[in-house]
Design a protein around this motif. Sequence first.
Motif, PDB file in Angstrom:
ATOM      1  N   GLU A 512       7.683  -0.350  -1.636  1.00 65.43           N
ATOM      2  CA  GLU A 512       6.668   0.119  -0.699  1.00 65.43           C
ATOM      3  C   GLU A 512       6.814   1.630  -0.462  1.00 65.43           C
ATOM      4  O   GLU A 512       7.933   2.132  -0.302  1.00 65.43           O
ATOM      5  CB  GLU A 512       6.794  -0.615   0.631  1.00 65.43           C
ATOM      6  N   THR A 513       5.685   2.338  -0.431  1.00 69.49           N
ATOM      7  CA  THR A 513       5.718   3.772  -0.134  1.00 69.49           C
ATOM      8  C   THR A 513       5.364   4.062   1.318  1.00 69.49           C
ATOM      9  O   THR A 513       5.615   5.166   1.805  1.00 69.49           O
ATOM     10  CB  THR A 513       4.735   4.532  -1.039  1.00 69.49           C
ATOM     11  N   GLY A 514       4.770   3.093   1.994  1.00 67.30           N
ATOM     12  CA  GLY A 514       4.317   3.305   3.369  1.00 67.30           C
ATOM     13  C   GLY A 514       2.920   3.863   3.463  1.00 67.30           C
ATOM     14  O   GLY A 514       2.342   3.938   4.555  1.00 67.30           O
ATOM     15  N   ALA A 515       2.331   4.248   2.324  1.00 68.75           N
ATOM     16  CA  ALA A 515       0.969   4.780   2.299  1.00 68.75           C
ATOM     17  C   ALA A 515      -0.013   3.677   1.904  1.00 68.75           C
ATOM     18  O   ALA A 515       0.374   2.616   1.411  1.00 68.75           O
ATOM     19  CB  ALA A 515       0.885   5.956   1.333  1.00 68.75           C
ATOM     20  N   PHE A 516      -1.311   3.948   2.109  1.00 67.55           N
ATOM     21  CA  PHE A 516      -2.359   2.974   1.807  1.00 67.55           C
ATOM     22  C   PHE A 516      -3.485   3.637   1.031  1.00 67.55           C
ATOM     23  O   PHE A 516      -3.708   4.855   1.127  1.00 67.55           O
ATOM     24  CB  PHE A 516      -2.907   2.343   3.095  1.00 67.55           C
ATOM     25  N   TRP A 517      -4.204   2.801   0.263  1.00 69.63           N
ATOM     26  CA  TRP A 517      -5.359   3.257  -0.508  1.00 69.63           C
ATOM     27  C   TRP A 517      -6.551   2.397  -0.127  1.00 69.63           C
ATOM     28  O   TRP A 517      -6.437   1.169  -0.019  1.00 69.63           O
ATOM     29  CB  TRP A 517      -5.058   3.128  -2.005  1.00 69.63           C
ATOM     30  N   HIS A 518      -7.717   3.024   0.081  1.00 69.59           N
ATOM     31  CA  HIS A 518      -8.894   2.279   0.515  1.00 69.59           C
ATOM     32  C   HIS A 518      -9.612   1.689  -0.688  1.00 69.59           C
ATOM     33  O   HIS A 518     -10.026   2.401  -1.604  1.00 69.59           O
ATOM     34  CB  HIS A 518      -9.864   3.165   1.296  1.00 69.59           C
ATOM     35  N   LEU A 526      -5.250  -1.128   0.755  1.00 71.05           N
ATOM     36  CA  LEU A 526      -4.216  -1.724  -0.074  1.00 71.05           C
ATOM     37  C   LEU A 526      -2.948  -0.886   0.040  1.00 71.05           C
ATOM     38  O   LEU A 526      -3.000   0.338  -0.054  1.00 71.05           O
ATOM     39  CB  LEU A 526      -4.650  -1.772  -1.543  1.00 71.05           C
ATOM     40  N   PRO A 527      -1.788  -1.524   0.230  1.00 68.12           N
ATOM     41  CA  PRO A 527      -0.536  -0.761   0.265  1.00 68.12           C
ATOM     42  C   PRO A 527      -0.258  -0.131  -1.100  1.00 68.12           C
ATOM     43  O   PRO A 527      -0.493  -0.747  -2.142  1.00 68.12           O
ATOM     44  CB  PRO A 527       0.517  -1.810   0.631  1.00 68.12           C
ATOM     45  N   ILE A 528       0.244   1.078  -1.088  1.00 71.06           N
ATOM     46  CA  ILE A 528       0.604   1.764  -2.329  1.00 71.06           C
ATOM     47  C   ILE A 528       2.062   1.461  -2.644  1.00 71.06           C
ATOM     48  O   ILE A 528       2.951   1.714  -1.828  1.00 71.06           O
ATOM     49  CB  ILE A 528       0.373   3.277  -2.214  1.00 71.06           C
ATOM     50  N   ARG A 529       2.295   0.897  -3.823  1.00 68.99           N
ATOM     51  CA  ARG A 529       3.637   0.553  -4.254  1.00 68.99           C
ATOM     52  C   ARG A 529       3.950   1.302  -5.542  1.00 68.99           C
ATOM     53  O   ARG A 529       3.094   1.431  -6.420  1.00 68.99           O
ATOM     54  CB  ARG A 529       3.774  -0.956  -4.477  1.00 68.99           C
ATOM     55  N   ARG A 530       5.167   1.763  -5.643  1.00 70.56           N
ATOM     56  CA  ARG A 530       5.588   2.560  -6.803  1.00 70.56           C
ATOM     57  C   ARG A 530       6.762   1.870  -7.497  1.00 70.56           C
ATOM     58  O   ARG A 530       7.686   1.381  -6.843  1.00 70.56           O
ATOM     59  CB  ARG A 530       6.008   3.961  -6.344  1.00 70.56           C
TER      60      ARG A 530
END
Length: 678
Positions: A512-518, A526-530
């Motif tokens: 998890e990055t803690g950021a989100f994408w619309h 949607l949660p941004i995962r790297r």
Amino acid sequence: MLRHAAHSRKQYATRAAVLAALLGSIAPARAQQTPPATAPPPPATDTRHPPEEEHVKVLTGLVVTGGMPRDTAADLGRPAEVLSDERLDENRAASLGDTVASVPGVQSSNFGPAAGRPIIRGLDGPRVLILNDGLASQDVSTLSQDHAPAVEPFLADRIEVLKGPATLLYGGGAIGGAVNVVDGRIPEVAVDNGLSGRAETRFLAAAQGGNTSMVRVDGGSDLFALHADAVFRHARDYATPRDRQANSFIDTRAGSLGGALLGDWGFVGLSAARFGNIYGNPGEPDVHLRMRQDHYELKGALRDVWGAGNGLRFAAGHSGYEHTEFEGDTPGTVFRKNANEARLEASFGNATHWQGVVGVQASASRFIAIGEEAFVPETRTRAQGVFGVVRRSPGNVQLDLGARIDHLQSRPVGGAARSFHPLSLSIAGAWKFAPRWTLAANFDHAERAPVEEELFSDGPHVATLAYEIGNAHLRKETARQLELELQYQSPRMQARLTAYSTRIRGFIHLAETGAFWHWDDADRLLPIRRWTQADADFRGFEGEAIFHLTTNASGDWDLRVFGDGVRASFDSGGNVPRIAPSRLGAQLRWENLGWRAALGAIRSRRQNHVAPNETPTAGHTLVDAHAARHFDTGNVSWEVFIDASNLTNQDARVHTSFLKDVVLLPGRSLAFGVRVFF
């Protein structure tokens, strides 16, 4: 860049030289025509029936095939399982993962009834290799949990599970292990009496509705053999104890034709197969997938070329794969993969010296995704490998050594290529220190190169409801596994207990990055995962025992018990996500005068050891039952059967599934039908 490439080539050449020196130093100067050595006996096998007896079903312990000559390296001292005959008939499911989920240490990823990959000792995805008669399945099931493997369990003669990095014959990247579906599409020996086959029709009732039918026919003479098989499946949306599970339907059409020339010299044959599958995605009620794979294969062997049991085996295959994800009736993302693979093996040795196999393997594939969910770019991947496994069995001791080195290159369109040179080594020993007791120890060093989605993904992945970003700078995973196993075998009982610890340096996972994408289409975040790496530790146990309770006028009574558990955590703290819960199971079996019946239960404990943003999963107990009547009419054998699952109609969720919070397993279900063998 040039200096780096030169260094990589030098490193690869150095490792290849080390591998060649290792194998050359232990190979005998000249093979002798001596019968193969006898390995320590496999555990958990019903010894009252010979393993090759027609229609006898056993769950055996140590098996490695799929291209390895059985007489020189039948098990390599490594733990493995095989499902065949009655055990396989009672466990066959639409997905490969669900079919093998009763094996200790193995569970399923489960993305609905059609899509389920095996998870071995907590490891999944590209760490578990799926094989079809020793060649990779060459599908895209590692890319996403909603992508089903292109294999059909109902056409399998047997399904073999290899645990740990003992899969050096097939690929060093299979850190978790491999599952080999053996279907005999290319005959290797003459057909008894010139004709044999089997067929089955089963109907689903209660929580499930639909039917599955299959047929297999083999025929020929001492000089040639022909094979044909086909399967048809239609299953409607199933019911859970709460409600009907929308979009859980399956429609499957699969079949193959094969033939071979036979002789005392060996065999050579060809096959052509098609696997087609249409199934719903229960996580997205309006989405379904249509899959098709065409596979062509050439396989052959030259026997006793330089001594009894020593010869050459070769195989080559081409696969063309495509699946389309539909939103309603509108085609969405299309995934395509074309792949070629070839392998050559040479066996050597005799009973008084070293025995083993050396070989080479090469593959090339092109993957492309088109559409809104094309989160991985077009990528070409090439791989070459050199491998060898050897054994020596002096007295009551058995020693196995294995090594493999690969060169892999992944080249995305519009991006820089990445090259890797994974090296895998294995040493295993078994000591029969008493007539009924065997102690085995194994140590493995295995390296895995990251795959396309881990390196190059960049986009929304709707199946996991996340925006995934790859990392082109990922390094190899390095796993070191230590395993101890105690085996006991007597006429009244067979048992084994295994403990293992696997430390993985640079474990690749989605963080998890803690950021989100619309996501505009669904108007949601949607949660941004790297994809990233961290050191991780997997440790666990597996146990299994078969008790032959009694044999008298009432019949044969057996009790099988098994259990498994795995804990996985990062060295920096926290749990690895989606690790299967521990289980305990038991089954009572009875056979008498053509009748057989079984009643069993598997208890899955509550899984509280979860990662951040992962919810716990409640425990559940699934009760199953099987009954069958076998009878003969002339040269034809018949079997009428009924199978029942989840008899207590419990709410059950699969913790390893991305859909566990929204999808339940089927409620009380029945399957009944008839099998015929000729």
